[in-house]
Write an enzyme that holds these catalytic residues in place. Structure first.
Site, mmCIF file in Angstrom:
data_model
loop_
_atom_site.group_PDB
_atom_site.id
_atom_site.type_symbol
_atom_site.label_atom_id
_atom_site.label_comp_id
_atom_site.label_asym_id
_atom_site.label_seq_id
_atom_site.Cartn_x
_atom_site.Cartn_y
_atom_site.Cartn_z
ATOM 1 N N TYR A 174 0.835 -1.216 0.000
ATOM 2 C CA TYR A 174 0.000 0.000 0.000
ATOM 3 C C TYR A 174 0.865 1.259 0.000
ATOM 4 C CZ TYR A 174 -4.260 -2.614 0.304
ATOM 5 O OH TYR A 174 -5.291 -3.443 -0.013
ATOM 6 N N GLU A 189 -8.279 -6.669 5.262
ATOM 7 C CA GLU A 189 -7.586 -7.785 4.613
ATOM 8 C C GLU A 189 -6.841 -8.636 5.646
ATOM 9 O OE1 GLU A 189 -5.611 -5.850 1.243
ATOM 10 O OE2 GLU A 189 -7.589 -5.305 0.455
ATOM 11 N N GLN A 214 -6.691 -16.216 -10.680
ATOM 12 C CA GLN A 214 -7.715 -16.740 -9.782
ATOM 13 C C GLN A 214 -8.691 -17.597 -10.573
ATOM 14 O OE1 GLN A 214 -8.229 -12.708 -8.983
ATOM 15 N NE2 GLN A 214 -7.645 -12.837 -6.845
ATOM 16 N N VAL A 224 -17.322 -20.988 -19.573
ATOM 17 C CA VAL A 224 -16.588 -21.468 -18.394
ATOM 18 C C VAL A 224 -17.120 -20.817 -17.106
ATOM 19 C CG1 VAL A 224 -14.693 -19.771 -18.416
ATOM 20 C CG2 VAL A 224 -14.261 -22.151 -17.665
HETATM 21 C C1 HEM Z 1 -7.574 -5.375 -8.086
HETATM 22 C C2 HEM Z 1 -8.541 -1.087 -6.069
HETATM 23 C C3 HEM Z 1 -4.401 -1.326 -3.584
HETATM 24 C C4 HEM Z 1 -3.072 -5.017 -6.400
HETATM 25 C C5 HEM Z 1 -8.198 -4.210 -7.728
HETATM 26 C C6 HEM Z 1 -9.478 -3.796 -8.210
HETATM 27 C C7 HEM Z 1 -9.745 -2.604 -7.668
HETATM 28 C C8 HEM Z 1 -8.633 -2.235 -6.826
HETATM 29 C C9 HEM Z 1 -10.984 -1.766 -7.884
HETATM 30 C C10 HEM Z 1 -10.374 -4.596 -9.160
HETATM 31 C C11 HEM Z 1 -11.209 -5.532 -8.310
HETATM 32 C C12 HEM Z 1 -12.130 -6.414 -9.120
HETATM 33 O O1 HEM Z 1 -11.782 -6.773 -10.238
HETATM 34 O O2 HEM Z 1 -13.190 -6.788 -8.609
HETATM 35 C C13 HEM Z 1 -7.529 -0.784 -5.203
HETATM 36 C C14 HEM Z 1 -7.490 0.378 -4.337
HETATM 37 C C15 HEM Z 1 -6.326 0.301 -3.620
HETATM 38 C C16 HEM Z 1 -5.624 -0.888 -4.062
HETATM 39 C C17 HEM Z 1 -8.569 1.447 -4.259
HETATM 40 C C18 HEM Z 1 -5.762 1.244 -2.590
HETATM 41 C C19 HEM Z 1 -6.416 1.722 -1.587
HETATM 42 C C20 HEM Z 1 -3.663 -2.328 -4.148
HETATM 43 C C21 HEM Z 1 -2.322 -2.677 -3.768
HETATM 44 C C22 HEM Z 1 -1.932 -3.700 -4.586
HETATM 45 C C23 HEM Z 1 -3.051 -4.013 -5.451
HETATM 46 C C24 HEM Z 1 -1.522 -2.006 -2.654
HETATM 47 C C25 HEM Z 1 -0.594 -4.404 -4.626
HETATM 48 C C26 HEM Z 1 0.494 -3.839 -5.020
HETATM 49 C C27 HEM Z 1 -4.178 -5.423 -7.098
HETATM 50 C C28 HEM Z 1 -4.177 -6.552 -8.028
HETATM 51 C C29 HEM Z 1 -5.487 -6.670 -8.492
HETATM 52 C C30 HEM Z 1 -6.241 -5.611 -7.868
HETATM 53 C C31 HEM Z 1 -2.976 -7.412 -8.392
HETATM 54 C C32 HEM Z 1 -6.049 -7.715 -9.484
HETATM 55 C C33 HEM Z 1 -6.122 -7.214 -10.866
HETATM 56 C C34 HEM Z 1 -4.850 -7.385 -11.664
HETATM 57 O O3 HEM Z 1 -4.122 -8.351 -11.477
HETATM 58 O O4 HEM Z 1 -4.571 -6.541 -12.533
HETATM 59 N N1 HEM Z 1 -7.701 -3.245 -6.877
HETATM 60 N N2 HEM Z 1 -6.389 -1.517 -5.014
HETATM 61 N N3 HEM Z 1 -4.078 -3.168 -5.156
HETATM 62 N N4 HEM Z 1 -5.427 -4.892 -7.023
HETATM 63 FE FE1 HEM Z 1 -5.921 -3.259 -5.971
#
Ligand code: HEM
Length: 387
Positions: free
Chosen positions: A95, A137, A207, A267
């Site tokens: 974060y 989390e 996933q 799927v």
């Molecule tokens: C997925 C928001 C912080 C890594 C997502 C999604 C949202 C989101 C909206 C899509 C969820 C869905 O598909 O249902 C946020 C917000 C954050 C935050 C608002 C901060 C407050 C982080 C951090 C990381 C991270 C710190 C790690 C470095 C990911 C990954 C995905 C994801 C890997 C899956 C999508 C992908 O692989 O491209 N997040 N996130 N996020 N987030 Fe975050």
């Protein structure tokens, strides 16, 4: 809590964010991956190329800025993101990295508008959201870790069986290499799998829905061959190992007693199989309907298991729609008003899974048939999009 001033300063930047469109998130990701390339092992870089995740994150930031004084509005969305993050083993330290690159991005893209006051407000606001995410989390990590058979971080599993379910879908039966128990999950949840395909320089995490009701000694996922990771998985053999993160996800069965209709395409059938098996295992008088759409019989996964279940359970009815063949119960795309089944539009729960356009079309039909929006539950594979 955030002060009134912080809230109004963050809100004042909404036009700035909307005006820049996805340029903000594109710049953000480029910056983050060049300074912290280790994060390429966590993010789905295929989504990065298509711009899908950029859109999801942008939406989240814009929504957060809009509802900063009323975070309850975002509760459901945040809960879903928490499950996604936990499944990907996102840690508190990540974060700080994301927050740093977010602030620097806004500074770089709008140096004049992004005054020190606004920067400070964004730091506070991001910190507030990050703390909320980290706390929730951590709660999810602990819950699954403390369950019998639970774990945290990656755990090695061996492929014990491979079963072809249709032309492009293969089921993988996975047992823990340490021989210890595995945690139970709720039908509808997914598991993250981490692999190192030869065609990629990064570790890749994806996933997949668990495609059975919980079993005591193994997990099963059913994977469609369609991209980098799924193609790699389809080349694995019995005896090969993969790393799994614990089950997560909030798309799960609701009240046991309610009638349920499972509607899937392609799927998207995988979480429905788990939910159907679990619903049938519960002592209940609920009526169940299983409607599935796919291209034709060659693409029809779990055809025989579903037929067997329907033959064994008088409270289950089923219908199949083949797009390009008349060997199913119906031909063409699902049109519920032409279904031969009598469905509980007035009171039942409707579970949807499949391509986004399919789910949007089915949702529209359900609304037109009188189903209340809160009885329509759905899972999007890949970055979440509203229907
Ligand atoms: C997925 C928001 C912080 C890594 C997502 C999604 C949202 C989101 C909206 C899509 C969820 C869905 O598909 O249902 C946020 C917000 C954050 C935050 C608002 C901060 C407050 C982080 C951090 C990381 C991270 C710190 C790690 C470095 C990911 C990954 C995905 C994801 C890997 C899956 C999508 C992908 O692989 O491209 N997040 N996130 N996020 N987030 Fe975050």
């Amino acid at each position: 809590m955030l002060s009134e001033r912080t809230i109004s300063l963050v809100k004042s930047t909404i036009p700035l964010l909307s005006g820049a469109g996805t340029a903000v998130t594109a710049h953000f990701y480029q910056r983050m991956f060049s300074h912290n390339p280790e994060l390429k092992n966590i993010f789905n870089m295929t989504n990065q190329h298509t711009g899908k995740q950029q859109f999801a994150l942008f939406n989240a930031i814009a929504a957060y800025a809009t509802h900063i004084d009323n975070p309850q509005v975002l509760e459901q969305a945040i809960g879903r993101i928490n499950h996604k993050h936990v499944s990907l083993n996102i840690q508190a330290k990540h974060y700080d990295i994301v927050g740093h690159h977010l602030i620097e991005t806004l500074k770089e893209l709008a140096p004049e508008q992004f005054t020190p006051d606004i920067e400070q407000a964004w730091r506070e606001a991001y910190g507030f959201l990050a703390d909320l995410f980290i706390t929730q989390e951590e709660g999810l990590y602990r819950t699954v870790e403390q369950q019998p058979g639970g774990w945290r971080d990656g755990r090695e599993f061996v492929i014990t069986e491979l079963v072809k379910e249709s032309e492009n879908v293969m089921s993988f039966y996975l047992k823990p290499c340490d021989g210890r128990a595995i945690t139970r999950y709720q039908a509808g949840q997914f598991i993250a799998i981490s692999v190192n395909p030869a065609a990629s320089e990064n570790t890749q995490i994806r996933q997949y829905s668990l495609s059975q009701a919980p079993k005591h000694d193994h997990y099963r996922i059913s994977v469609k061959r369609e991209g980098l990771v799924s193609t790699h998985l389809h080349q694995l053999h019995v005896g090969d190992t993969v790393t799994l993160y614990p089950p997560a996800g909030d798309f799960v069965l609701q009240a046991a007693a309610n009638d349920k209709v499972f509607i899937s395409a392609g799927v998207g059938i995988t979480p429905m199989m788990a939910m159907l098996e679990q619903a049938l295992a519960i002592e209940s008088s609920a009526q169940l309907a299983f409607i599935h759409a796919c291209v034709d019989e060659s693409q029809h996964s779990f055809k025989h298991p579903i037929e067997q279940l329907a033959a064994q359970h008088s409270n289950l009815c089923k219908e199949v729609w083949y797009e390009h063949s008349d060997s199913g119960d119906k031909t063409g795309r699902i049109e519920l008003q032409h279904s031969a089944l009598s469905l509980p539009y007035e009171h039942g729960e409707f579970y949807l899974c499949g391509p986004t356009a399919f789910m949007a079309a089915v949702k529209q039909q359900l609304l037109a048939l009188g189903v209340a929006p809160d009885r329509i539950l759905y899972e999007v594979f890949g970055p979440h999009e509203s229907l």
